[in-house]
Design an enzyme around this catalytic site. Structure first.
Site, mmCIF file in Angstrom:
data_model
loop_
_atom_site.group_PDB
_atom_site.id
_atom_site.type_symbol
_atom_site.label_atom_id
_atom_site.label_comp_id
_atom_site.label_asym_id
_atom_site.label_seq_id
_atom_site.Cartn_x
_atom_site.Cartn_y
_atom_site.Cartn_z
ATOM 1 N N THR A 28 0.848 -1.206 0.000
ATOM 2 C CA THR A 28 0.000 0.000 0.000
ATOM 3 C C THR A 28 0.876 1.246 0.000
ATOM 4 O O THR A 28 1.921 1.264 0.651
ATOM 5 C CB THR A 28 -0.876 0.017 1.272
ATOM 6 N N GLY A 29 0.415 2.277 -0.691
ATOM 7 C CA GLY A 29 1.121 3.558 -0.629
ATOM 8 C C GLY A 29 1.319 4.153 -2.011
ATOM 9 O O GLY A 29 0.968 3.545 -3.029
ATOM 10 N N THR A 31 4.107 4.672 -3.635
ATOM 11 C CA THR A 31 5.083 3.951 -4.467
ATOM 12 C C THR A 31 4.444 2.687 -5.038
ATOM 13 O O THR A 31 4.632 2.358 -6.215
ATOM 14 C CB THR A 31 6.352 3.604 -3.645
ATOM 15 N N GLY A 86 6.226 -0.675 -0.342
ATOM 16 C CA GLY A 86 7.102 0.449 -0.020
ATOM 17 C C GLY A 86 7.523 0.407 1.441
ATOM 18 O O GLY A 86 7.252 -0.562 2.157
ATOM 19 N N LYS A 98 7.195 0.694 8.654
ATOM 20 C CA LYS A 98 6.090 0.814 7.727
ATOM 21 C C LYS A 98 4.830 1.209 8.496
ATOM 22 O O LYS A 98 4.788 1.115 9.709
ATOM 23 C CB LYS A 98 5.854 -0.524 7.011
ATOM 24 N N GLY A 100 2.993 4.174 7.460
ATOM 25 C CA GLY A 100 2.645 5.580 7.204
ATOM 26 C C GLY A 100 1.262 5.707 6.574
ATOM 27 O O GLY A 100 0.573 6.704 6.760
ATOM 28 N N GLU A 107 -0.469 -5.493 5.751
ATOM 29 C CA GLU A 107 0.809 -5.613 5.031
ATOM 30 C C GLU A 107 1.649 -6.744 5.632
ATOM 31 O O GLU A 107 2.248 -7.541 4.909
ATOM 32 C CB GLU A 107 1.574 -4.288 5.097
ATOM 33 N N LYS A 125 14.479 7.151 1.850
ATOM 34 C CA LYS A 125 13.990 6.208 2.870
ATOM 35 C C LYS A 125 15.118 5.383 3.524
ATOM 36 O O LYS A 125 14.901 4.721 4.521
ATOM 37 C CB LYS A 125 12.971 5.234 2.242
#
Ligand code: 5RP
Length: 223
Positions: A28-29, A31, A86, A98, A100, A107, A125
């Site tokens: 998820t995200g 990227t 990501g 992770k 965010g 995840e 990162k």
């Protein structure tokens, strides 16, 4: 290159790690959105490029389905070759922070199903020590204040993320002030605190590979 361009670069590069016709785990995200878009493009010329995906969030599921990717419930899948996701921070050993995007619990569940975690991230990162990015912790609502207090002796200052309820109906506590020098031990400890659903340190499910977007192109880190 802008950060957005670096994300596009690594999102596309991740496609090379997805075996043809396989079921892929999807994180998820922003990227990962680039990865999903690259997958959607690939499906136009090769509809068999993947057999389907297991998704880690409502957000990614919607994007995958809008591009014609079949999304399978995690409960029906016993194993995945790769999981693409990501990170908010990654250290030089492949341990990550992770969450965010508040999707850390799902995840971790999908990452656990996969043989390899392919992390896609821009170079901002990569860190020496995890903890500058506020550590997300998913908690059962009635435990939030208690969990925040428990971070005090570790030097952490926690705050409930405003206006956010996770896909699982819980809260996110973001913790600043930590220096996570032993990610595996830290993850195992905090996961045992009552009311903690998932701590956003990914050491048990650390990256196997990180595709890092840099000004010179994609740098591949193997762990
Ligand atoms: C979501 C996550 C994301 O992978 C992380 O926040 C990175 O996001 P982005 O690719 O938008 O920078 O853990 O819960």
């Amino acid at each position: 290159m802008t950060q957005d361009e670096l994300k596009t670069l690594v999102g596309r590069a991740a496609l090379d790690y997805v075996p043809a016709g396989s079921i892929v785990g999807v994180g998820t995200g922003s990227t990962v959105d680039k990865f999903i878009d690259a997958l959607g493009e690939a499906l136009k010329s090769d509809p068999q490029r993947v057999a389907g995906a297991v998704s880690s969030s409502v957000r990614s599921t919607q994007r995958l389905e809008s591009l014609g990717v079949k999304v399978l419930p995690a409960e029906t899948v016993t194993g995945l070759g790769v999981y693409i996701d990501g990170a908010d921070e990654i250290n030089h050993a492949g341990d990550m922070i992770k969450g965010g995007g508040a999707a850390l619990t799902r995840e971790k569940i999908v990452a656990e199903l996969a043989e390899r975690f392919i992390c896609i991230a821009d170079e901002s990162k990569l860190v020496k020590v995890l903890g500058k990015f506020p550590l997300p912790v998913e908690v059962i609502p009635m435990a939030a204040a208690q969990v925040i207090r428990a971070f005090g002796p570790l030097g952490g200052v926690g705050k409930v993320r405003e206006g956010v309820t996770t896909d699982n109906g819980n809260l996110i506590v973001d913790v600043t002030g930590l220096q996570i020098t032993e990610p595996a031990r830290f993850e195992a400890d905090v996961n045992q605190w009552p009311g903690v659903v998932t701590v956003g340190v990914f050491a048990r499910n650390k990256a196997s590979v990180c595709l890092l977007g840099t000004a010179d192109g994609v740098k591949t880190l193997q762990f």
